[in-house]
Enzyme design. Structure first.
Site, short mmCIF file in Angstrom:
data_model
loop_
_atom_site.label_atom_id
_atom_site.label_comp_id
_atom_site.label_asym_id
_atom_site.label_seq_id
_atom_site.Cartn_x
_atom_site.Cartn_y
_atom_site.Cartn_z
N LEU A 145 0.84 -1.21 0.00
CA LEU A 145 0.00 0.00 0.00
C LEU A 145 0.87 1.25 0.00
CD1 LEU A 145 -0.07 1.71 2.93
CD2 LEU A 145 -1.24 -0.32 3.68
N CYS A 258 9.77 4.75 3.01
CA CYS A 258 10.12 3.45 2.40
C CYS A 258 11.19 3.52 1.32
CB CYS A 258 8.87 2.82 1.82
SG CYS A 258 7.66 2.41 3.10
N LYS A 321 3.97 13.59 0.57
CA LYS A 321 3.02 13.55 -0.55
C LYS A 321 1.69 14.04 -0.03
CE LYS A 321 1.31 9.44 -1.73
NZ LYS A 321 1.08 8.00 -1.97
N ARG A 328 8.24 11.66 7.02
CA ARG A 328 9.50 10.91 7.02
C ARG A 328 10.18 11.02 5.65
NH1 ARG A 328 7.51 5.34 9.67
NH2 ARG A 328 5.59 5.92 8.61
N1 LIG Z 1 4.26 3.13 6.08
C1 LIG Z 1 3.91 2.46 4.99
O1 LIG Z 1 3.18 2.94 4.15
C2 LIG Z 1 4.46 1.09 4.73
C3 LIG Z 1 4.06 0.39 3.58
C4 LIG Z 1 4.58 -0.89 3.34
C5 LIG Z 1 5.48 -1.44 4.24
N2 LIG Z 1 5.87 -0.73 5.34
C6 LIG Z 1 6.80 -1.36 6.27
O2 LIG Z 1 6.08 -1.65 7.48
C7 LIG Z 1 6.95 -1.52 8.61
C8 LIG Z 1 6.34 -0.55 9.61
O3 LIG Z 1 6.23 0.72 8.99
P1 LIG Z 1 5.43 1.91 9.69
O4 LIG Z 1 5.48 3.05 8.75
O5 LIG Z 1 4.11 1.42 10.16
O6 LIG Z 1 6.38 2.18 10.97
P2 LIG Z 1 6.03 2.94 12.31
O7 LIG Z 1 7.34 3.28 12.95
O8 LIG Z 1 5.04 4.02 12.05
O9 LIG Z 1 5.27 1.85 13.21
C9 LIG Z 1 5.92 0.75 13.81
C10 LIG Z 1 5.29 0.48 15.18
O10 LIG Z 1 5.89 -0.68 15.73
C11 LIG Z 1 5.91 -0.51 17.16
N3 LIG Z 1 6.84 -1.47 17.76
C12 LIG Z 1 8.20 -1.49 17.68
N4 LIG Z 1 8.68 -2.56 18.34
C13 LIG Z 1 7.63 -3.23 18.84
C14 LIG Z 1 7.48 -4.43 19.62
N5 LIG Z 1 8.53 -5.16 19.98
N6 LIG Z 1 6.23 -4.82 19.97
C15 LIG Z 1 5.15 -4.09 19.60
N7 LIG Z 1 5.21 -2.98 18.85
C16 LIG Z 1 6.44 -2.54 18.48
C17 LIG Z 1 6.32 0.94 17.31
O11 LIG Z 1 5.97 1.39 18.61
C18 LIG Z 1 5.52 1.62 16.19
O12 LIG Z 1 4.27 2.11 16.64
C19 LIG Z 1 8.30 -1.09 8.05
O13 LIG Z 1 9.09 -2.24 7.85
C20 LIG Z 1 7.95 -0.48 6.70
O14 LIG Z 1 9.01 -0.55 5.78
C21 LIG Z 1 5.35 0.50 5.62
O1 LIG Z 2 5.44 10.00 -10.16
C1 LIG Z 2 5.74 10.14 -8.96
C2 LIG Z 2 5.21 9.35 -7.93
C3 LIG Z 2 5.60 9.56 -6.62
N1 LIG Z 2 6.48 10.56 -6.33
C4 LIG Z 2 6.93 10.75 -4.94
O2 LIG Z 2 7.42 9.53 -4.45
C5 LIG Z 2 7.24 9.46 -3.04
C6 LIG Z 2 6.60 8.14 -2.64
O3 LIG Z 2 5.26 8.14 -3.09
P1 LIG Z 2 4.34 6.82 -3.03
O4 LIG Z 2 5.10 5.68 -3.58
O5 LIG Z 2 3.06 7.14 -3.66
O6 LIG Z 2 4.09 6.66 -1.45
P2 LIG Z 2 4.65 5.62 -0.35
O7 LIG Z 2 3.66 5.61 0.76
O8 LIG Z 2 6.07 5.95 -0.04
O9 LIG Z 2 4.57 4.17 -1.06
C7 LIG Z 2 5.71 3.48 -1.53
O10 LIG Z 2 6.36 2.82 -0.47
C8 LIG Z 2 5.50 1.88 0.22
C9 LIG Z 2 6.29 1.36 1.40
O11 LIG Z 2 7.18 0.35 1.05
C10 LIG Z 2 5.07 0.80 -0.75
O12 LIG Z 2 4.23 -0.14 -0.06
C11 LIG Z 2 4.33 1.42 -1.91
O13 LIG Z 2 3.96 0.41 -2.86
C12 LIG Z 2 5.23 2.46 -2.57
O14 LIG Z 2 4.53 3.12 -3.62
C13 LIG Z 2 6.42 10.69 -2.66
O15 LIG Z 2 7.28 11.69 -2.16
C14 LIG Z 2 5.81 11.13 -3.97
O16 LIG Z 2 5.52 12.50 -4.02
C15 LIG Z 2 7.01 11.36 -7.33
O17 LIG Z 2 7.81 12.24 -7.07
N2 LIG Z 2 6.61 11.13 -8.63
#
Ligand SMILES: NC(=O)c1ccc[n+]([C@@H]2O[C@H](COP(=O)([O-])OP(=O)(O)OC[C@H]3O[C@@H](n4cnc5c(N)ncnc54)[C@H](O)[C@@H]3O)[C@@H](O)[C@H]2O)c1
Ligand SMILES: O=c1ccn([C@@H]2O[C@H](COP(=O)(O)OP(=O)(O)O[C@H]3O[C@H](CO)[C@@H](O)[C@H](O)[C@H]3O)[C@@H](O)[C@H]2O)c(=O)[nH]1
Length: 463
Positions: A145, A258, A321, A328
């Site tokens: 996502l 990410c 975005k 972050r």
């Molecule tokens: N943010 C996104 O859109 C997104 C999308 C895809 C994948 N990911 C991946 O998902 C993971 C989490 O990302 P996030 O953005 O949610 O991070 P985040 O830092 O916002 O959330 C992580 C949470 O884990 C908790 N935590 C840490 N250690 C813990 C433990 N031992 N027990 C219970 N809770 C604990 C923290 O308190 C925190 O609230 C990362 O590996 C990231 O790369 C994030």
């Molecule tokens: O054409 C584009 C598309 C995106 N962005 C920038 O790229 C960054 C990331 O955007 P986006 O990928 O939409 O958001 P994220 O939430 O970081 O999602 C990425 O990172 C996630 C965490 O791993 C993955 O799950 C998603 O598939 C992946 O799209 C942002 O600063 C956007 O403004 C651009 O500059 N140009």
């Protein structure tokens, strides 16, 4: 987890976190993150089959499936600092799972982790669980996502990827997890793979997506040098079905928690595998992203007669975005720091980012966020930072406006009114190419549009 609870009413989902403030917020209608549509989903399932708790031991101990979604940031010290993933939180979670488990469980890697993490986690789990009857089956189920569109991405995902071992218990675990998603995801979109492919696919997907942006950003610099228009180039290549139209928007740089982290992680894995050329190839995506942010700052400085000292610059958008309050790795941090390093006073307006977050981001070192403060942070001059909750006020008395996030509301402002309150010549630097540049020029603005032909005023002043 909220989506699983919504779509699978017979499954009890308990979200546990060690962060008490976050769990408390999840139990109110003021959720700890801004994500369109999320509150509605949470409200429908919360109290029915979706619960939020800090009692990690109890709920993990009772669960059949444990999704581990803890943070996996870039290491800030020690071996691999600045590139490798910090698996401290993951290992901590695995140790807790092992210590509270009296029944067998499927452990799902939901966090983004280095390839082969499942191997390490299995060792931690097995060596720390004293009950010989307990079996842990590890699956990789990376999340794809994007923030700002999380609900629609989860509602109708392009695919759900499940990696597991090619053993009887591994295959059974894959099918158990697939049956959860099958409540709303068509079977042909549920991909099965081996563990290492699933782990590596997540890093590769992010690297490829970010690479597209860096590729377009590199071309944006060439467009400015030649008079080509990066949006026209993007449209022209995006109609080739082999390339596709998405993720070709040149910008002030990609941000988010990410892309940078996962590419650096990929680079580190390549280096440790002895594949330096492969590491160099992917690292260039980050180098180009840093160049783009730096280039933008240089444009602002040179347009304003090579001096921005004591000039007020309004910053429209601080989130990485639109439709998120997440900052972050937002390009706004580097751009604001660059402007302040040259003496400017910035005034930030963002519809979702909190004041505390802006101050935190602009006054502390990179590689940290508010959950994990770095004690070595070097403070910067706070008096150069202002925050406004009104875009008109942010621009009042400013020499220039930098558009750093593509919030929709920026398109509909009364720019005549904005212009009237600014110092002349009034500049707009559109780092997202979302504004009507022609109209702005008619009002009197000097407009820098990223990757587009430079207007004569900027050509003369650009050094
Ligand atoms: N943010 C996104 O859109 C997104 C999308 C895809 C994948 N990911 C991946 O998902 C993971 C989490 O990302 P996030 O953005 O949610 O991070 P985040 O830092 O916002 O959330 C992580 C949470 O884990 C908790 N935590 C840490 N250690 C813990 C433990 N031992 N027990 C219970 N809770 C604990 C923290 O308190 C925190 O609230 C990362 O590996 C990231 O790369 C994030
Ligand atoms: O054409 C584009 C598309 C995106 N962005 C920038 O790229 C960054 C990331 O955007 P986006 O990928 O939409 O958001 P994220 O939430 O970081 O999602 C990425 O990172 C996630 C965490 O791993 C993955 O799950 C998603 O598939 C992946 O799209 C942002 O600063 C956007 O403004 C651009 O500059 N140009």
């Amino acid at each position: 987890m909220a989506m699983i609870a919504l779509k699978c009413p017979e499954i009890e989902v308990v979200v546990v976190d060690i962060n008490e403030a976050r769990i408390a917020a999840w139990n109110t209608d003021k959720l700890p993150i801004y994500e369109p549509g999320l509150l509605e989903v949470v409200k429908e399932a919360r109290g029915r089959n979706l619960f939020f708790s800090t009692d990690v031991g109890k709920h993990v101990g009772e669960a059949d499936i444990v999704f581990v979604s803890v943070n996996t940031p870039t290491k800030t010290s020690g071996v691999g600092a600045g590139k490798a993933a910090d698996l401290t939180y993951w290992e901590g979670a695995a140790r807790v799972i092992a210590s509270v488990s009296s029944s067998s469980k499927i452990i799902v890697e939901k966090s983004t982790v280095p390839v082969k993490t499942a191997d390490a986690i299995e060792k931690v789990l097995c060596r720390n669980c004293t009950n010989p009857d307990v079996h842990f089956e590890i699956l990789s189920n990376p999340e794809f996502l994007a923030e700002g569109t999380a609900i629609e991405d989860l509602m109708a995902p392009d695919r759900v990827l499940i990696g597991g071992k090619d053993t009887e218990s591994g295959r059974a675990a894959i099918e158990a997890l697939a049956s959860v998603y099958a409540h709303w995801v068509p079977q042909e979109r549920i991909l099965r793979a081996n563990l290492w492919s699933a782990e590596l696919a997540k890093l590769t997907a992010n690297a490829m997506l970010a690479q597209r942006i860096s590729s377009m950003n590199s071309i944006s610099a060439l467009c400015e040098a030649t008079g080509a228009d990066v949006q026209q180039v993007a449209r022209s290549i995006g109609t080739d079905s082999r390339i596709g139209p998405k993720f070709l928007n040149a910008s002030v740089g990609f941000g988010g928690s990410c892309f940078q982290k996962d590419i650096l992680n990929l680079v580190y894995i390549c280096e440790t595998a002895g594949l330096q050329q492969v590491a160099n190839y992917w690292e260039q995506v980050i180098t180009m992203n840093n160049y783009q942010k730096h280039r933008f700052v240089q444009r602002v400085i040179s347009a304003m007669f090579n001096t921005i000292s004591k000039k007020k610059i309004a910053v429209y958008g601080f989130a990485f975005k639109k439709d998120t309050g997440d900052t972050r790795e937002t390009p706004a941090i580097d751009v604001c720091r660059g402007l302040m390093a040259d003496g400017a006073n910035v005034c930030v307006y963002d519809p979702q980012v909190t004041d505390e977050q802006v101050y935190q981001d602009l006054t502390t070192q990179p590689y940290e966020w508010y959950d994990h403060p770095n004690p070595r942070s070097a403070p910067v001059d706070k008096s150069a930072i202002a925050i406004s909750h009104d875009p008109m006020e942010a621009a009042r008395g400013a020499h220039g406006i930098c558009v750093l996030t593509e919030w929709d509301e920026f398109k509909s402002y009364d720019y005549q009114k904005v212009y009237d309150n600014m110092v002349k010549p009034a500049f707009i630097f559109d780092g997202r190419n979302i504004l009507d540049h022609q109209k702005l020029r008619e009002i009197g603005f000097i407009v820098y549009a990223l990757g587009k032909p430079l207007e004569p005023f900027l050509q003369k002043n650009y050094s």
